[in-house]
Design an enzyme around this catalytic site. Structure first.
Site, PDB file in Angstrom:
ATOM      1  CB  THR A  29     -19.931   8.163  53.225  1.00 20.80           C
ATOM      2  OG1 THR A  29     -20.820   7.037  52.460  1.00 20.80           O
ATOM      3  CG2 THR A  29     -21.672   8.495  53.628  1.00 20.80           C
ATOM      4  CG  ASN A  30     -17.195   5.319  49.360  1.00 21.86           C
ATOM      5  OD1 ASN A  30     -16.506   4.389  49.716  1.00 21.86           O
ATOM      6  ND2 ASN A  30     -18.143   5.500  48.732  1.00 21.86           N
ATOM      7  CB  ILE A  35     -17.105  11.617  32.321  1.00 22.63           C
ATOM      8  CG1 ILE A  35     -18.286  11.013  32.413  1.00 22.63           C
ATOM      9  CG2 ILE A  35     -15.849  11.258  31.491  1.00 22.63           C
ATOM     10  CD1 ILE A  35     -18.641   9.211  32.534  1.00 22.63           C
ATOM     11  CG  LEU A  36     -11.907  12.557  35.578  1.00 24.68           C
ATOM     12  CD1 LEU A  36     -11.155  11.637  37.071  1.00 24.68           C
ATOM     13  CD2 LEU A  36     -11.784  14.304  36.026  1.00 24.68           C
ATOM     14  CG  ASN A  92     -15.009   4.371  39.889  1.00 23.34           C
ATOM     15  OD1 ASN A  92     -15.304   6.310  40.639  1.00 23.34           O
ATOM     16  ND2 ASN A  92     -15.538   4.315  39.187  1.00 23.34           N
ATOM     17  CG  HIS A 103     -19.432   1.171  39.456  1.00 18.24           C
ATOM     18  ND1 HIS A 103     -19.783   2.056  38.344  1.00 18.24           N
ATOM     19  CD2 HIS A 103     -20.523  -0.132  39.140  1.00 18.24           C
ATOM     20  CE1 HIS A 103     -21.014   2.031  38.694  1.00 18.24           C
ATOM     21  NE2 HIS A 103     -20.856   0.943  38.223  1.00 18.24           N
TER      22      HIS A 103
HETATM   23  C1  GRF Z   1     -20.505   5.417  46.020  1.00 17.19           C
HETATM   24  O1  GRF Z   1     -22.008   4.202  46.234  1.00 17.19           O
HETATM   25  C2  GRF Z   1     -20.160   4.604  44.663  1.00 17.19           C
HETATM   26  O2  GRF Z   1     -19.734   3.679  44.392  1.00 17.19           O
HETATM   27  C3  GRF Z   1     -20.086   5.922  44.185  1.00 17.19           C
HETATM   28  O3  GRF Z   1     -21.197   6.841  44.357  1.00 17.19           O
HETATM   29  C4  GRF Z   1     -21.522   6.513  45.883  1.00 17.19           C
HETATM   30  C5  GRF Z   1     -20.702   7.326  46.477  1.00 17.19           C
HETATM   31  O4  GRF Z   1     -21.191   7.789  48.051  1.00 17.19           O
HETATM   32  N1  GRF Z   1     -19.374   5.501  42.258  1.00 17.19           N
HETATM   33  P1  GRF Z   1     -20.889   8.419  48.637  1.00 17.19           P
HETATM   34  O5  GRF Z   1     -20.461  10.187  48.586  1.00 17.19           O
HETATM   35  O6  GRF Z   1     -18.980   8.356  49.032  1.00 17.19           O
HETATM   36  O7  GRF Z   1     -21.439   8.534  50.111  1.00 17.19           O
END
Ligand code: GRF
Length: 212
Positions: free
Chosen positions: A15-16, A94-95, A109, A111
């Site tokens: 979704t991001n 993890i990279l 990233n 978080h």
């Molecule tokens: C997000 O909450 C992000 O902070 C975490 O994993 C989730 C990813 O969500 N690292 P999406 O795949 O973007 O929906």
């Protein structure tokens, strides 16, 4: 002028990634999502990338003899797409320093907590929200940071709080946090591609209107 080229690494729902790509398409974000790489072949993020016509690849660690070969494959794809900024958006692997060096200060990233709370090894996905609720904190949030060799430890670009309500479950909290991520991550990308940031030690300074 050439728009900044983004490479997005995902493992899950994406979704991001989708929110970033939509803001690029609408012109709100002066960038283009050139490529999406998923660490899982069944990640829903892949379908979302395809629906937007974004080239996508599956690169699975288990298909390579070593971490370096695995990362070399991703580096080759990102370079082939002239990626300027690598965005980890729900990427669960993890990279190593080898990858991080190939894109030094060009990896960010997101978080789902206010770092340095509820972060580091073991704090990923729902585990973060479960720990937040179990601890009983009243405020959690979103952090976008540069990626260095320390897990969730690189210089912080933006943070935004999210209130934890008494009746929140890990699921409802995850949803509230994600809504905020969808705004904050594109904001951080905009600051980077518009060259508004300076890293000074652990601090990321954002250029102000009245700066020279
Ligand atoms: C997000 O909450 C992000 O902070 C975490 O994993 C989730 C990813 O969500 N690292 P999406 O795949 O973007 O929906």
């Amino acid at each position: 002028m050439r728009k900044a080229s983004l490479g997005i690494l995902v493992s899950g729902t994406g979704t991001n990634m989708y929110s970033i790509a939509k803001k690029c398409l609408s012109g709100e974000l002066p960038a283009v999502v050139s490529v999406v790489i998923s660490s899982r072949e069944n990640a829903p993020a892949l379908e979302k990338a395809r629906s937007l016509g974004i080239p996508s690849y599956v690169v699975r660690k288990k298909d390579f003899q070593s971490q370096t070969e695995y990362e070399d494959k991703m580096i080759a794809i990102l370079k082939a797409h002239n990626v300027d900024l690598v965005v980890l958006a729900g990427f669960l692997n993890i990279l190593s320093p080898y990858f991080i060096d190939a894109f030094r200060w060009k990896i960010i990233n997101v978080h789902p907590s206010l770092i340095p709370a509820f972060c580091g090894p073991g704090y990923y996905g729902m585990k973060v929200h479960e720990a937040v609720i179990q601890y009983g904190v009243k405020i959690t949030g979103v952090t976008v940071h540069f990626v260095d060799e320390n897990v969730d430890g690189g210089p912080i670009i933006l943070q935004r709080p999210v209130e934890v309500d008494d009746d929140d479950t890990p699921e409802t909290l995850a949803e509230k946090v994600k809504q905020v991520e969808h705004e904050v991550l594109p904001e951080a990308i905009k600051l980077i591609v518009e060259n508004e940031l300076r890293i000074v030690g652990r601090k990321v300074l954002i250029r102000r209107e009245d700066d020279a």
